[in-house]
Design an enzyme around this catalytic site. Structure first.
Site, PDB file in Angstrom:
ATOM      1  N   ASP A   1      -1.563 -33.831  11.619  1.00  0.00           N
ATOM      2  CA  ASP A   1      -2.404 -34.612  11.229  1.00  0.00           C
ATOM      3  C   ASP A   1      -1.640 -35.900  10.672  1.00  0.00           C
ATOM      4  O   ASP A   1      -0.538 -35.342   9.939  1.00  0.00           O
ATOM      5  CB  ASP A   1      -3.547 -34.040  10.443  1.00  0.00           C
ATOM      6  CG  ASP A   1      -4.764 -33.468  10.926  1.00  0.00           C
ATOM      7  OD1 ASP A   1      -4.545 -33.751  12.040  1.00  0.00           O
ATOM      8  OD2 ASP A   1      -5.347 -32.760   9.972  1.00  0.00           O
TER       9      ASP A   1
ATOM     10  N   GLU B   1       0.233 -28.829  14.834  1.00  0.00           N
ATOM     11  CA  GLU B   1      -0.368 -28.322  13.797  1.00  0.00           C
ATOM     12  C   GLU B   1      -2.320 -27.717  13.874  1.00  0.00           C
ATOM     13  O   GLU B   1      -1.771 -26.707  12.982  1.00  0.00           O
ATOM     14  CB  GLU B   1      -0.953 -29.141  12.636  1.00  0.00           C
ATOM     15  CG  GLU B   1      -1.371 -28.784  11.278  1.00  0.00           C
ATOM     16  CD  GLU B   1      -1.795 -30.249  10.426  1.00  0.00           C
ATOM     17  OE1 GLU B   1      -1.448 -31.203  10.446  1.00  0.00           O
ATOM     18  OE2 GLU B   1      -2.433 -30.020   9.613  1.00  0.00           O
TER      19      GLU B   1
ATOM     20  N   TYR C   1       0.413  -1.345  -0.328  1.00  0.00           N
ATOM     21  CA  TYR C   1       0.213  -0.466  -0.015  1.00  0.00           C
ATOM     22  C   TYR C   1       0.794   1.538   0.083  1.00  0.00           C
ATOM     23  O   TYR C   1       0.619   2.101  -0.310  1.00  0.00           O
ATOM     24  CB  TYR C   1      -1.008  -0.555   1.167  1.00  0.00           C
ATOM     25  CG  TYR C   1      -2.449  -0.936   0.684  1.00  0.00           C
ATOM     26  CD1 TYR C   1      -2.992  -0.215  -0.201  1.00  0.00           C
ATOM     27  CD2 TYR C   1      -2.652  -2.282   1.267  1.00  0.00           C
ATOM     28  CE1 TYR C   1      -4.116  -1.110  -0.275  1.00  0.00           C
ATOM     29  CE2 TYR C   1      -3.538  -3.392   1.123  1.00  0.00           C
ATOM     30  CZ  TYR C   1      -4.532  -2.037   0.245  1.00  0.00           C
ATOM     31  OH  TYR C   1      -5.578  -3.082  -0.110  1.00  0.00           O
TER      32      TYR C   1
END
Lengths: 173, 395
Positions: free
Chosen positions: B276, B224, B138
């Site tokens: 996982d 995680e 920006y």
């Protein structure tokens, strides 16, 4: 990091002196107070507590105080005020730790024209005066006990006893 | 299935911690040596970074005076220039250099953008401020056009200065959180990570202001998922098992990885990951382990090569009798991703890891950390994790 071994096999790690040397001037004192107050009681190990206490004292005498002295000797008034505030707090908790700085505070008190700095110096020096008076009173109390014994045994006159008693009471007040 | 009377002493984890402490004493004398064919990147403080910018600009001015055709040189970040350093288990940037010329029409826009970012970095360092990548975009929207362009230039600037992105004071947004047996200082504030509730401390991207001051932890667990972190935080896992818990809610961003690296390096603690049991979970573990290809020039400052994969392993699913209803069949994409992982050198080198991934491909199943809830909500904290940390069942 400085490693401390607990009896139960646990390990406590504290930031090393070299890193502390790089901190803002008032931070070593905040750190010392934080560990003493909040962490030491949680380790549940007297040996490690003693070792850490010793380490904290080393930080105080080798880093915190010398750095504060260098600030007090300097020209930055804002920094001086911050440091004086910390010294005042510490003096009220454990006066012995700030004894090495006393002469610098006296010098600063005479030198500075700034109201806040004089006020902070006055507060610290009055803590020293109170401490000195406490010591004098304890000494006098010892002598007074001896005088009382001698008076009861008739070794000294009532005039001598009342003079000593008067001096003691004045000091006590 | 969980038994409350079981007393797990974390023997294997404690042994590993002791090994690290002993090894560190020896290694303090020997600095880590990176392969000669890779570029060396430095983590710089504000003054050093400003000095490097001045030297860089001086070299451009010198070139203008010399032949009037200035250009900048920076290490190439293409796949061909990424080298896996087997000894240190890191992905590093090779010595291929690319040149961007000021006078070429093809590179003039790119050069202008790079110099704009350099100007912003200089400003941030002088003012001792930090900005996000979004803020940089920006600061000159018309010039950059798209944030992808400004992001690329940010990486160009860091690599051409041979430093880390954090040293340029351009930081990622705060993403991860950390909780447990750790005390830090953030400028003049002392923060106790045990006293912030289950949410913990949001890992500050301004890590140059952060310092570790005290810890009595014995290991670090990187999680995680936020849901698993919540389970452990609610159980106040670190009180029974002295540890530091950390999550990035997915792949760790620069701040999370850099903070983990610092924790592991300064405290010499064993680091474990709980992800996982699927290719994405293993990929997340690999990013912590040896860095990402995109930021390979920063790997020595972001990777934690001693991180162990604690779980969830494919072999755990049978061992802990995870019911079929909690197992998920792998789809084609999962199998492809797992096969891709199996082709990576760092997996081939780690036989146990390779075996577990092969087992996943063979069984074609995956499972989430939450699958352990089928044995009760406390199973993860009271049985699975303590047992694995005690027996040393990790990869």
């Amino acid at each position: 990091m400085r490693i401390f071994h607990k009896k139960d096999g646990g390990i406590v790690q504290l930031v090393g002196k070299d890193e502390i040397k790089e901190w803002p001037v008032e931070l070593p004192l905040i750190f010392i107070e934080y560990i003493r107050k909040n962490k030491l009681p949680t380790y549940n190990d007297k040996t490690i507590e003693k070792e850490i206490e010793k380490y904290l004292d080393e930080i105080l005498t080798e880093i915190a105080i010398p750095r504060m002295i260098s600030v007090l000797d300097g020209e930055d008034e804002t920094e001086i005020e911050t440091v004086l505030e910390r010294i005042d707090e510490l003096a009220k908790k454990k006066l012995d730790l700030v004894k090495p700085i006393k002469s610098y505070i006296e010098k600063l008190d005479k030198k500075s024209n700034k109201k806040d700095i004089s006020k902070a110096c006055g507060s610290i020096l009055s803590t020293f005066i109170k401490e000195e008076n406490k010591k004098k009173l304890a000494d006098k109390r010892k002598i007074m006990r001896q005088i009382e014994q001698e008076f009861l045994q008739g070794k000294i006159s009532d005039k001598e006893y009342s003079k000593a008693r008067k001096e003691y009471l004045i000091m006590k007040e | 299935m969980a038994s409350k009377s079981e007393n797990w002493d974390l023997k294997a984890t404690k042994q590993l911690f002791q090994e690290y402490l002993n090894r560190n004493l020896k290694e303090q004398k020997n600095k880590k040596i990176l392969p000669v064919e890779t570029v060396e990147i430095d983590d710089l403080n504000k003054t050093q970074a400003l000095k490097r910018i001045r030297e860089f600009i001086d070299s451009i001015i010198e070139k203008i005076y010399k032949d009037g055709r200035p250009s900048i040189f920076l290490p190439s970040r293409t796949t061909g220039n990424i080298i896996w350093d087997e000894e240190n288990d890191l992905l590093l940037l090779g010595k291929q250099i690319m040149e961007k010329q000021f006078h070429s029409l093809a590179s003039v826009a790119d050069i202008t953008r790079v110099m704009k970012v350099l100007e912003k970095v200089n400003e941030l360092l002088l003012k001792d401020l930090h900005a996000t990548k979004r803020e940089i975009f920006y600061s000159a929207v018309t010039l950059f056009g798209d944030q992808k362009n400004s992001d690329k230039c940010i990486e160009d600037v860091a690599s051409m200065l041979y430093t880390t992105r954090n040293s340029t004071h351009i930081v990622a947004s705060a993403k991860g959180s950390c909780v447990g047996r750790l005390r830090i200082r953030d400028r003049n504030d002392i923060i106790d990570l045990e006293g912030l509730g289950g949410g913990g401390w949001t890992i500050s991207p301004m890590l140059d202001n952060v310092e570790i001051i005290e810890s009595d932890a014995e290991f670090i667990l990187v999680i995680e998922k936020d849901a698993a972190m919540m389970r452990l935080a609610e159980a106040r896992f670190w009180r029974k098992y002295p540890c530091i818990l950390l999550t990035a809610q997915g792949v760790g961003n620069v701040a999370v990885r850099m903070f983990l690296k610092r924790l592991s390096k300064e405290l010499n603690l064993p680091v474990f990951s709980l992800v996982d049991s699927d290719p994405y979970g293993h990929y997340i573990h690999s990013i912590y382990l040896r860095g990402s290809k995109r930021l390979s020039y920063e790997s020595p400052f972001l990777a934690t090569p001693n991180i162990k994969l604690l779980g969830v392993l494919t072999r755990d699913l049978d061992k802990y009798k995870i019911p079929n209803s909690a197992r998920i069949p792998m789809n084609k994409q999962d199998i492809k991703r797992t096969t891709d992982l199996l082709n990576e050198d760092f997996v081939k080198k780690n036989k146990e890891w390779e075996q577990d991934l092969k087992l996943a491909v063979k069984l074609k199943i995956k499972a989430e950390i939450q699958a352990f809830s089928s044995h009760g909500f406390e199973f993860l904290t009271d049985r699975y994790l303590p047992e694995k940390l005690t027996t040393g069942d990790w990869i």
